[in-house]
Every structure is written in structure tokens, then in C-alpha cells.
Write a protein that holds these residues in place. Structure first.
Motif, mmCIF file in Angstrom:
data_model
loop_
_atom_site.group_PDB
_atom_site.id
_atom_site.type_symbol
_atom_site.label_atom_id
_atom_site.label_comp_id
_atom_site.label_asym_id
_atom_site.label_seq_id
_atom_site.Cartn_x
_atom_site.Cartn_y
_atom_site.Cartn_z
ATOM 1 N N GLN A 54 14.265 11.837 -5.482
ATOM 2 C CA GLN A 54 12.992 11.141 -5.344
ATOM 3 C C GLN A 54 13.211 9.649 -5.112
ATOM 4 O O GLN A 54 12.458 8.997 -4.371
ATOM 5 N N GLU A 68 17.021 17.743 -13.599
ATOM 6 C CA GLU A 68 16.054 16.657 -13.628
ATOM 7 C C GLU A 68 16.687 15.357 -13.135
ATOM 8 O O GLU A 68 16.041 14.554 -12.431
ATOM 9 N N ARG A 69 17.953 15.142 -13.466
ATOM 10 C CA ARG A 69 18.646 13.945 -12.986
ATOM 11 C C ARG A 69 18.787 13.971 -11.458
ATOM 12 O O ARG A 69 18.552 12.962 -10.781
ATOM 13 N N LYS A 84 9.230 19.321 -10.102
ATOM 14 C CA LYS A 84 10.004 19.431 -11.338
ATOM 15 C C LYS A 84 10.248 20.897 -11.659
ATOM 16 O O LYS A 84 9.440 21.763 -11.367
ATOM 17 N N ASN A 85 11.362 21.132 -12.326
ATOM 18 C CA ASN A 85 11.688 22.485 -12.780
ATOM 19 C C ASN A 85 12.339 22.381 -14.152
ATOM 20 O O ASN A 85 13.555 22.255 -14.269
ATOM 21 N N PRO A 86 11.536 22.397 -15.230
ATOM 22 C CA PRO A 86 12.099 22.204 -16.576
ATOM 23 C C PRO A 86 13.032 23.319 -17.005
ATOM 24 O O PRO A 86 13.825 23.144 -17.935
ATOM 25 N N ARG A 137 16.871 15.579 -9.440
ATOM 26 C CA ARG A 137 15.530 15.419 -8.863
ATOM 27 C C ARG A 137 15.137 13.947 -8.791
ATOM 28 O O ARG A 137 14.561 13.483 -7.791
ATOM 29 N N LYS A 138 15.437 13.205 -9.846
ATOM 30 C CA LYS A 138 15.094 11.778 -9.848
ATOM 31 C C LYS A 138 15.882 11.015 -8.778
ATOM 32 O O LYS A 138 15.341 10.115 -8.127
ATOM 33 N N SER A 157 18.549 19.370 -17.992
ATOM 34 C CA SER A 157 18.569 17.925 -17.760
ATOM 35 C C SER A 157 19.312 17.551 -16.483
ATOM 36 O O SER A 157 18.961 16.578 -15.815
ATOM 37 N N ASP A 158 20.343 18.294 -16.128
ATOM 38 C CA ASP A 158 21.088 17.963 -14.903
ATOM 39 C C ASP A 158 20.210 18.090 -13.663
ATOM 40 O O ASP A 158 20.269 17.258 -12.755
#
Length: 359
Positions: A203, A196-197, A187-189, A199-200, A193-194
Motif C-alpha cells: 500500500q 499485514e506487513r 486486509k486478511n487477518p 500489505r502495508k 502479522s507477516d
């Protein structure tokens, strides 16, 4: 008539027993002592009621001279500390004398070997405060570690133009390998949000991946033979430079510049290249290079046409050609010399390489 204390104040060098016990103990310099002796001794000798004897005066004079000699010796022995009071007003002494040694004769060629050149002061190129603090406060962001890949992967280059299905199978193999080692996308906060999307999604591909079946493995091996496997990076660079030099349509000239490849191989590669060139990673840079060369070719063609049209007006251009200089005519060549150059360029070919060597 001065009393004994007044007389002693004329020679205040040190304390003496007896009548001189009350003498002042102030320390005076050499010039002050001599001045007191010159201007005060006459009053002492002129006094009739003085109780100071000649022996006392001789002793005072002897001690004064001794003290003066001691001060002089201390001044001669001074080294670096004497430089602090350095002055150009040297009197009878010379600035070439230092610590009892004369450096006047060592200033010539014979003494240059003793001179140690001081380091030159380098001026900084940039004194901008903003730039300094920008560099000082710059913190390099740590790069995210690369995701692991299977130990055995084929070396597939984008310019070899393998079938797109091959990359799907290779990605599936990579995702399953990461799943087998329980790899988690970090994760890289700080990226929002983009990120994180994305990354999901990455994954999820790992978690839902499966091992390649026997049919998919055989299909992968077959697809690995369908690309331009015999084209190296060197061959690809020669192909791009040839397109820049001759233009994309002159395939015969391009084939001659690509070493180790036949004309049929180059033509087949060119066909696939222009169909799938958008798959290349540096396609914008590559296209800019080719289009820059093609614009030069078009300019040479337009100049050649204008030259042909100009000389076609004259039956004897070497004698009849007239050149309109305007306000930009130089003084290095005459009109006759310029006329000869233009006619020879038209005769030998304007777009010919090394045309000036044939003049």
C-alpha cells in the motif's frame, strides 16, 4: 348329547335368525371350517334329541361353501401384497404362476425382451470415514481478488529476458494507476502479522507512486526493444528440450532443433539464458529437466567407453569375446547371440538412434 350352542359352534360362519341367533361370530379359515364339518357333523347326525333339522344343516353347509369360495377368489386376486407371504412351499402350484398368468414359457429367448435389467450396484472405491469427513468439511478459501492493472500493458514474458530496468518502470506505472483509482490493498487477518506487513509495504508503494515522466516513458519504449521479442513460448520450449536431449554444451545440435532460428540467434539466446536463468519463474523445474537429460547422456558415454575397452582386448571379438553373466543370465538368447549383439552395437555406435534397425 351336545346342545344347540355346541352344534352351532361347529359351524361358526355367520349369525342366523331363530335358534342360530346366538352363534359365535368368530372368523375362521377354510381348513378350520372343513375340519369342524368332518369331525363335528357325525355328532350332530348321531344325536337323537337334537332340534336341528336337515334344512338347517344344508343351509349351514351352503353358506360355508359360499364363504370358502369368496375367500379363494380374494386370494386369487391378490397382487403385490401376496409377495409378502411368498414361500417356496407352493404345493401343487408353480412359482412361475403369478396373478393367474404362467411365465414358464416366457423364460426362454422369446421372453428376454420383457426382462428389464436392474442397475448394477457400484462399489465405492473408498469407505474411509476420515476421508469422507475431510471432504465434507473442506471449505474452499475464497481467493483474494486480483489487483487492477492498467488497461494497456505490454506482453512481457520472463523467458524473453528484458532489461531489469523495464520491470521497474512497468511496476511504477501499475502503482500509479492503482493510486489514481483509489485502490486499497485488502486486509486478511487470517494470514498473520507477516501478511499485514507485506500489505502495508504494498500500500505504501501505491501511495508514494508518481506518473511516469516523458523521459521515463521514452526509456520504457526503448527497453521494450532490447529483449528477445522474436522468441515465442514455442521457441523457448524447443530450446529447453534440445538442452535436455543434447546437453547444454552441444550448441550445434541445439540450434538444429530450434525451428526458425539461426545458429547465431540460438547461441546468443543460450549465452543470456545461462547468465539470467535464475530470473525465470519455473527455473527449478527447468533445470531438473535439463540435468535429467544430461545424466542420461553421461551414462551413454560411460557405457560406450566400457564397451570400447572390453572389445579392445580381443583381435576377433565375434569369436573370442566371453561374457560374464553371473546369476542373471536369461534363457531367451544364447551366448553366441549376445556376443553378436555386443559386437554390432560397438560397430554401428552405441549412442546412435535406431541402431537396432540397422542389424
Amino acid at each position: 348329547m351336545p346342545d344347540s350352542k355346541q352344534v352351532i359352534m361347529l359351524f361358526p360362519i355367520r349369525e342366523y335368525p331363530g335358534r342360530l341367533q346366538d352363534s359365535a361370530s368368530a372368523k375362521l379359515g377354510k381348513d378350520e371350517v372343513l375340519n369342524m364339518i368332518r369331525h363335528g357333523a357325525s355328532h350332530v347326525f348321531a344325536s337323537k334329541e337334537s332340534e336341528i333339522t336337515d334344512d338347517d344343516i344344508d343351509r349351514i353347509m351352503e353358506e360355508s361353501e359360499k364363504k370358502t369360495e369368496e375367500i379363494k377368489q380374494k386370494l386369487d386376486k391378490l397382487g403385490e401384497s401376496s409377495l409378502r407371504g411368498f414361500t417356496l412351499d407352493t404345493g401343487d402350484n408353480s412359482v412361475y404362476q403369478f396373478e393367474g398368468e404362467d411365465y414358464r414359457d416366457k423364460h426362454g429367448k422369446g421372453g428376454m425382451g420383457m426382462w428389464i435389467e436392474p442397475p448394477k450396484r457400484e462399489r465405492k472405491a473408498n469407505y474411509a470415514v476420515d476421508a469422507y469427513f475431510r471432504e465434507a468439511l473442506r471449505v474452499s478459501e475464497p481467493k483474494a481478488p486480483k489487483a487492477p492493472r492498467p488497461p494497456k500493458q505490454p506482453n512481457v514474458q520472463d523467458f524473453q529476458f528484458f532489461p531489469p530496468r523495464l520491470f521497474e518502470l512497468l511496476d511504477q506505472e501499475i502503482y500509479f494507476f492503482r493510486k489514481s483509482i483509489s485502490y486499497r490493498v485488502p486486509k486478511n487477518p487470517d494470514l498473520g502479522s507477516d501478511a499485514e506487513r507485506v500489505r502495508k509495504e504494498e500500500q505504501g508503494k501505491i501511495d508514494n507512486s508518481d506518473v511516469l515522466t516523458e523521459e521515463e516513458t521514452a526509456e520504457k519504449e526503448d527497453l521494450l526493444q532490447q529483449g528477445f521479442t522474436n522468441w515465442s513460448k514455442r521457441d523457448f520450449n524447443q530450446f529447453i528440450k534440445a538442452n535436455e536431449k543434447y546437453g547444454r554444451d552441444d550448441l550445434d545440435s541445439i540450434s538444429r532443433d530450434v525451428e526458425g532460428k539461426t545458429a547465431e540467434e540460438v547461441m546468443e539466446y543460450a549465452r543470456v539464458f545461462w547468465e539470467r536463468c535464475n530470473e525465470l519463474q519455473d527455473i527449478e523445474k527447468i533445470m531438473a529437466q535439463i540435468e535429467r537429460g544430461e545424466s542420461k547422456i553421461q551414462r551413454r558415454i560411460s557405457i560406450k567407453r566400457a564397451l570400447d575397452c572390453k572389445l579392445a582386448r580381443y583381435r576377433a571379438p565375434f569369436h573370442q569375446l566371453r561374457i560374464q553373466y553371473g546369476t542373471n543370465k536369461g534363457k531367451n538368447y544364447t551366448e553366441e547371440e549376445d556376443r553378436f549383439l555386443i559386437c554390432m552395437l560397438h560397430k554401428l555406435g552405441f549412442d546412435k538412434e535406431n541402431v537396432y534397425d540397422e542389424f
